[in-house]
Design an enzyme around this catalytic site. Structure first.
Site, PDB file in Angstrom:
ATOM      1  N   HIS A 164       0.835  -1.203   0.000  1.00  0.00           N
ATOM      2  CA  HIS A 164       0.000   0.000   0.000  1.00  0.00           C
ATOM      3  C   HIS A 164       0.871   1.255   0.000  1.00  0.00           C
ATOM      4  O   HIS A 164       1.952   1.261   0.575  1.00  0.00           O
ATOM      5  CB  HIS A 164      -0.893   0.041   1.245  1.00  0.00           C
ATOM      6  N   ARG A 197      -1.275  -4.686  -6.253  1.00  0.00           N
ATOM      7  CA  ARG A 197      -1.043  -6.126  -6.286  1.00  0.00           C
ATOM      8  C   ARG A 197       0.253  -6.425  -7.020  1.00  0.00           C
ATOM      9  O   ARG A 197       0.425  -6.016  -8.170  1.00  0.00           O
ATOM     10  CB  ARG A 197      -2.210  -6.785  -7.029  1.00  0.00           C
ATOM     11  N   GLU A 211      -1.857  -0.182   8.129  1.00  0.00           N
ATOM     12  CA  GLU A 211      -2.784  -1.155   8.691  1.00  0.00           C
ATOM     13  C   GLU A 211      -2.102  -1.989   9.750  1.00  0.00           C
ATOM     14  O   GLU A 211      -0.867  -2.004   9.839  1.00  0.00           O
ATOM     15  CB  GLU A 211      -3.358  -2.056   7.583  1.00  0.00           C
ATOM     16  N   HIS A 268       3.328  -7.511   1.581  1.00  0.00           N
ATOM     17  CA  HIS A 268       2.723  -8.438   2.534  1.00  0.00           C
ATOM     18  C   HIS A 268       1.627  -9.270   1.905  1.00  0.00           C
ATOM     19  O   HIS A 268       1.088  -8.910   0.858  1.00  0.00           O
ATOM     20  CB  HIS A 268       2.140  -7.661   3.726  1.00  0.00           C
TER      21      HIS A 268
HETATM   22 ZN    ZN Z   1      -2.899  -4.932   3.036  1.00  0.00          ZN
END
Ligand code: ZN
Length: 324
Positions: free
Chosen positions: A104, A199, A122, A179
């Site tokens: 991200h 992605r 996150e 991740h």
């Molecule tokens: Zn994520």
């Protein structure tokens, strides 16, 4: 003006995902749509994926509307912070299959390249996972050129790092961390209210006969190099004593803690709102003399400047609050 002193319970939004399963129904007791449901957006004001209020005079109202209509519930927040909308998403994720390898952007990159969107920081609290589970966290490239080469040559085993995890582990993921959640892992995610995911690799899977879009250039641009050592990113919380808030993280956006309860426990007054999810067990909550039953899967907001809450039962709570 309405007096908001009662906690507000939320009704989640559920999302289909090619990697999702059925544990939100079988383990958490939610009534979910048919199919592969990977995500319970338990507390969210993200457009199209919103939770709604489940109790009290505003039952049925979307969280985004509640945020703008009842500012006092959330506390004395800076005007700019308020104007940006409800800041977080709290999700329960059921990964029956592997999620894509992803990364991200931070706020600056997202603002410049994604129409002013928020970046995505996150964190994960592992609710359940198979024995010997591993998450994908970080990579082995020493330079951006090397990262580009290894991605181009599909050298995934060499590139990606893996780290063992067990139930109760906690991981903070700064933007730029490559991740992936792996098959069998169920976790509670607290994140900035953003859905921007680049992605890197999707295991060559097909969705409706086609591979899902990859974002290799953006991924290479935002990846942190060198990556943080994944072994240092995992915090074990199984020794957290009952009745006390165990701090999991405090970053520039949020503070998250774990409160295991065996008998009674309290959380005190706070100047801003708090997000609470019951991840295990059941019991009761008392606020301002009123009792509410609690069970695994419940998520609610505690109002700012209230007297706090008293809990009784055998439960595990994850409590998040804004950092201003
Ligand atoms: Zn994520």
């Amino acid at each position: 003006m309405t007096e908001y002193r009662d906690p507000v319970f939320l009704k989640p939004y559920f999302q289909q995902n090619i990697w999702g399963g059925r544990r939100l129904e079988t383990e958490f007791g939610f009534s979910i749509p048919d199919g592969r449901i990977g995500e319970c957006w338990a507390v969210s004001a993200y457009p199209g994926c919103e939770s709604t209020i489940a109790n009290g005079p505003d039952a049925g109202m979307k969280l985004s509307e509640f945020w703008s209509r009842e500012p006092e519930f959330f506390g004395d927040l800076p005007a700019e912070y308020r104007a940006a909308g409800y800041p977080f998403i709290t999700k329960i994720i059921d990964a029956k299959e592997n999620l894509s390898i992803q990364v991200h952007p931070d706020d600056a990159y997202a603002a410049a390249h994604e129409n002013g969107a928020r970046g995505k920081t996150e964190c994960w609290y592992i609710l359940d996972c198979p024995e010997h589970a591993e998450l994908v966290l970080g990579h082995n490239a020493g330079t951006r050129e090397e990262l580009r080469r290894m991605i181009g040559e599909h050298r995934w085993n060499e590139l990606l790092r893996r780290v063992p995890v067990r139930k109760g582990d906690f991981i903070q993921l700064e933007p730029g961390t490559i991740h992936a959640i792996t098959a069998g892992v169920c976790l509670l995610e607290t994140q900035q209210s953003s859905d921007i995911t680049y992605r890197v690799y999707d295991y060559d899977r097909l969705q409706n006969g086609k591979p899902r879009e990859l974002h290799k250039e953006q991924s290479i641009a935002v990846a942190t190099i060198p990556a943080q050592d994944p072994d240092k990113m995992v915090l074990h919380t199984d020794k957290a004593p009952a009745g006390q808030m165990f701090e999991l993280v405090k970053c520039r956006y949020y503070r998250v803690g774990r409160l295991p309860i065996s008998g009674r426990a309290t959380v005190g007054r706070a100047r801003s709102f708090r997000i609470v999810t019951v991840t295990e067990g059941n019991g009761t909550m008392q606020t301002a003399g009123k009792d509410a039953p609690l069970k695994k899967g419940d998520s609610f907001l505690l109002p700012a400047d209230s007297e706090g809450a008293e809990f009784d039962g055998t439960m595990n709570l994850i409590v998040a609050s804004p950092v201003l």
